[in-house]
Design an enzyme around this catalytic site. Structure first.
Site, PDB file in Angstrom:
ATOM      1  N   GLU A  35      -5.153  13.305   9.652  1.00 11.05           N
ATOM      2  CA  GLU A  35      -6.027  12.897   8.556  1.00 11.05           C
ATOM      3  C   GLU A  35      -7.300  12.357   9.192  1.00 11.05           C
ATOM      4  OE1 GLU A  35      -6.689   9.691   4.999  1.00 11.05           O
ATOM      5  OE2 GLU A  35      -5.784   9.143   6.897  1.00 11.05           O
ATOM      6  N   ASP A  86      -1.907   9.361  10.127  1.00 13.11           N
ATOM      7  CA  ASP A  86      -2.782   8.626   9.221  1.00 13.11           C
ATOM      8  C   ASP A  86      -4.003   8.081   9.955  1.00 13.11           C
ATOM      9  OD1 ASP A  86      -2.940   7.392   6.510  1.00 13.11           O
ATOM     10  OD2 ASP A  86      -2.863   5.520   7.627  1.00 13.11           O
ATOM     11  N   ASP A 133       0.865  -1.188   0.000  1.00 15.56           N
ATOM     12  CA  ASP A 133       0.000   0.000   0.000  1.00 15.56           C
ATOM     13  C   ASP A 133       0.896   1.230   0.000  1.00 15.56           C
ATOM     14  OD1 ASP A 133      -2.073   1.818   0.195  1.00 15.56           O
ATOM     15  OD2 ASP A 133      -2.452   1.463   2.320  1.00 15.56           O
TER      16      ASP A 133
HETATM   17  C1  NOJ Z   1      -4.797   6.734   4.484  1.00 12.99           C
HETATM   18  C2  NOJ Z   1      -3.748   6.972   3.456  1.00 12.99           C
HETATM   19  O1  NOJ Z   1      -3.853   8.287   2.989  1.00 12.99           O
HETATM   20  C3  NOJ Z   1      -3.944   5.938   2.364  1.00 12.99           C
HETATM   21  O2  NOJ Z   1      -3.098   6.189   1.282  1.00 12.99           O
HETATM   22  C4  NOJ Z   1      -3.721   4.570   2.938  1.00 12.99           C
HETATM   23  O3  NOJ Z   1      -3.994   3.591   1.963  1.00 12.99           O
HETATM   24  C5  NOJ Z   1      -4.625   4.346   4.133  1.00 12.99           C
HETATM   25  N1  NOJ Z   1      -4.601   5.441   5.062  1.00 12.99           N
HETATM   26  C6  NOJ Z   1      -4.226   3.092   4.862  1.00 12.99           C
HETATM   27  O4  NOJ Z   1      -3.047   3.343   5.594  1.00 12.99           O
END
Ligand code: NOJ
Ligand code: CA
Length: 586
Positions: free
Chosen positions: A243, A201, A61
């Site tokens: 976020e 995050d 990811d």
């Molecule tokens: C939010 C991040 O901005 C995103 O890119 C990510 O896939 C998810 N969190 C999981 O960590």
């Protein structure tokens, strides 16, 4: 009120080390390469960099699956290179924020490996398990269409584990005191290595209660204060930028009534309604979003953005609004993602039309908060929709028209450089744009320079000035006896608007003159104190109210509110209200 909260008026720039600049020619960007581009960033005028995850990771990811919080992924360099980089940034007055991804780890993290292997390991409780398949296992997926469930069975552990995101990202049991202690240790580690804070995050998920019996997760907001206290003790000027795509009525829970939780949050509410306004030339929902997100502690700040590394999430719009945005900016299925968003970059969404790009950026720089720019948007980079999910908008930075856009000497960059067509590196690159005064790059540099001379946006209080035309947004900021006023026309046609600046008492006279900061056409009010402007299609204006002698009039503190009238006094006394900027203003 503290005078020098750097994040109140910063210019943030986010980038991935892996796609910015590859110094050693292996096709993957690295810290050495990034360091060599610091002069470019310094010249652009940004004041802080937000680095996406660069820690050791299997990269399923894009690094948001961390396998070691205390190390740099060898693909990007060493810890030594990282420190050289933060040092070089500091020498240029640029701060560094890093992503802090602690809602989950990679399933290849040694903690998870231990946890699944040995039920008696101390790490077992660091994750969230269930003996039986929980009833809600097929609900609450963040990536619908790609992610099948939020609980998966682990053969080795003989149990189900919880994962809010992909199945290779097991959630940490963030309520566990040892996990919390480890999170603080991670923060302390990177602070020691020279960072100025964290983009945290997935904050709502970090603080949510987790477990097989949790039907409706509850947020444990006090955890946010714990992070804040630790950080502020270790380094006074370090910040957290959260976020948290949440509804406005919980904003104050995240900031804390006394400004004692998150310093900054991304303003998702404004982001989504801004795209609606751009699509529909209708600013009314945007104005609502601005007003709804106005209350915040005086020390807190919004992070504003247009596009980021994820999809443009439109989940907070009404169905009708969302369809209007899809139709305008992402009409084809392949442009959309997770049933809620658009995965394209900004420039292709706006048809590469520089007038509209400037309008969008002018808004980013003048709406209340601190702007966060996405790398490549300053040159109008495009996307590659043949790449899966969000990778389409994560292609390498386009530096020049040399092979691979000057990103690498390798013929096989990790993600392909966009080549050919209107957004190919052959046309869209930093080197060419440097040579054209009217290019997006030079425009961005100039607008950043001007934004830095308008601290009212970051510090001041805003008022939306009524115009009777939903296509035009007029906003005034007040701070220390100075005022600025911005006009934006969202329509594809020129518009004429009439408005008064709205200053009263002794200040009313200043409102008669608007000095244009970007061009020669200033505005003088008519006899009744009204300004009449004709603004071209997608036009924007930045005005200083009352003339250019504003710095001679600026006061050292904000004017206090008059107890009886609720209006501003003469600016001579006392402090502004300590909390809730928006809430307490008339
Ligand atoms: C939010 C991040 O901005 C995103 O890119 C990510 O896939 C998810 N969190 C999981 O960590
Ligand atoms: Ca490399």
């Amino acid at each position: 009120m503290i005078n020098d909260l750097w994040y109140k008026n910063a210019i943030l720039y986010c980038l991935s080390v892996g796609t910015y600049m590859d110094a050693n020619g292996d096709g993957i960007g690295d810290f050495t390469g990034l360091m060599r581009r610091l002069d470019y960033l310094h010249g652009l005028g940004i004041t802080a960099i937000w680095l996406m995850p660069f820690q050791v990771s299997p990269q399923r990811d894009d690094g948001y699956d961390v396998a070691d919080y205390y190390g740099v992924d060898p693909r990007y360099g060493t810890l030594g290179d990282f420190v050289e980089f933060t040092h070089a940034a500091e020498q240029r007055g640029i701060r560094v924020l890093i992503d802090l991804v602690i809602n989950h780890t990679s399933n290849e993290h040694p903690w998870f490996k231990e946890a699944r292997k040995d039920p008696h390991s101390k790490y077992r409780d660091w994750y969230v398990w269930s003996k039986k398949k929980p009833a809600n296992a097929n609900t609450g997926m963040v990536f619908p269409g790609v992610q099948k469930s939020t609980w998966s069975y682990d053969e080795e552990a003989k149990a189900w584990y919880f994962h809010r995101f992909y199945e290779f990202q097991p959630d940490l049991n963030t309520s566990h005191p040892e996990v919390q202690a480890e999170i603080l240790k991670i923060m302390g580690f990177w602070i020691q290595l020279g960072v100025s804070g964290f983009r945290m995050d997935a904050v709502p998920f970090i603080i949510a209660t987790k477990g097989p019996d949790v039907r409706k997760p509850e947020e444990q907001y006090d955890m946010l204060r714990m992070f804040r206290e630790f950080l502020q003790w270790r380094q006074g000027d370090a910040i957290v930028l959260a976020e948290a795509n949440v509804l406005p009525d919980t904003d104050m829970e995240y900031f804390g009534d006394d400004g004692d939780r998150m310093h900054m949050m991304f303003n998702f509410q404004v982001n989504q309604h801004l795209f609606y306004a751009l699509a529909a030339a209708d600013t009314r929902p945007l104005v609502k979003a601005l007003k709804a997100t106005k209350p915040r502690p005086a020390t807190a700040q919004w992070g504003l953005f247009l596009r980021n590394h994820d999809e443009l999430d439109l989940g907070r719009l009404t169905e009708e609004e969302r369809q209007i945005v899809f139709a305008a900016f992402g009409p084809k299925k392949e442009m959309q993602l997770y049933d809620r968003g658009i995965r394209r970059r900004l420039a292709p969404m706006l048809d590469g039309d520089q007038r509209r790009l400037e309008l969008a950026y002018s808004l980013l720089f003048t709406l209340p908060g601190t702007p966060v720019i996405r790398y490549g948007d300053e040159i109008g980079m495009g996307d590659d929709l043949s790449l899966p999910e969000r990778n389409c908008a994560r292609t390498p930075m386009q530096w020049s028209n040399e092979p691979q856009g000057g990103f690498t000497k390798s013929e096989k960059p990790r993600l392909p450089v966009i080549s050919g067509g209107p957004y190919g590196y052959e046309h869209i690159n930093a080197a060419i744009q440097r040579r054209h005064p009217e290019s997006m790059l030079n425009w961005t540099e100039r607008i950043i320079r001007m934004r830095k001379e308008v601290p009212e946006v970051g510090w001041g209080d805003f008022t939306v000035i009524p115009t009777r035309d939903p296509a035009v947004l007029v906003m005034r900021y007040d701070w220390r006896n100075n005022w600025v006023l911005f006009v934006h026309n969202f329509d594809a046609k020129p518009r004429e608007v009439t408005f008064s600046v709205g200053l009263d008492g002794d200040n009313a006279g200043y409102g008669k003159l608007l000095v244009n900061l970007l061009a020669e056409d200033h505005s003088r009010a008519d006899g009744s104190g009204k300004h009449r402007l004709v603004i071209e299609a997608y036009g924007y204006r930045w005005y200083r109210v009352g003339g250019l002698d504003y710095l001679l009039r600026r006061t050292e503190v904000d004017a206090p509110l008059h107890a009886k009238t609720g209006r501003r006094g003469d600016g001579m006394a006392a402090f502004p209200p300590a909390r809730s900027q928006g809430k307490m203003r008339p």
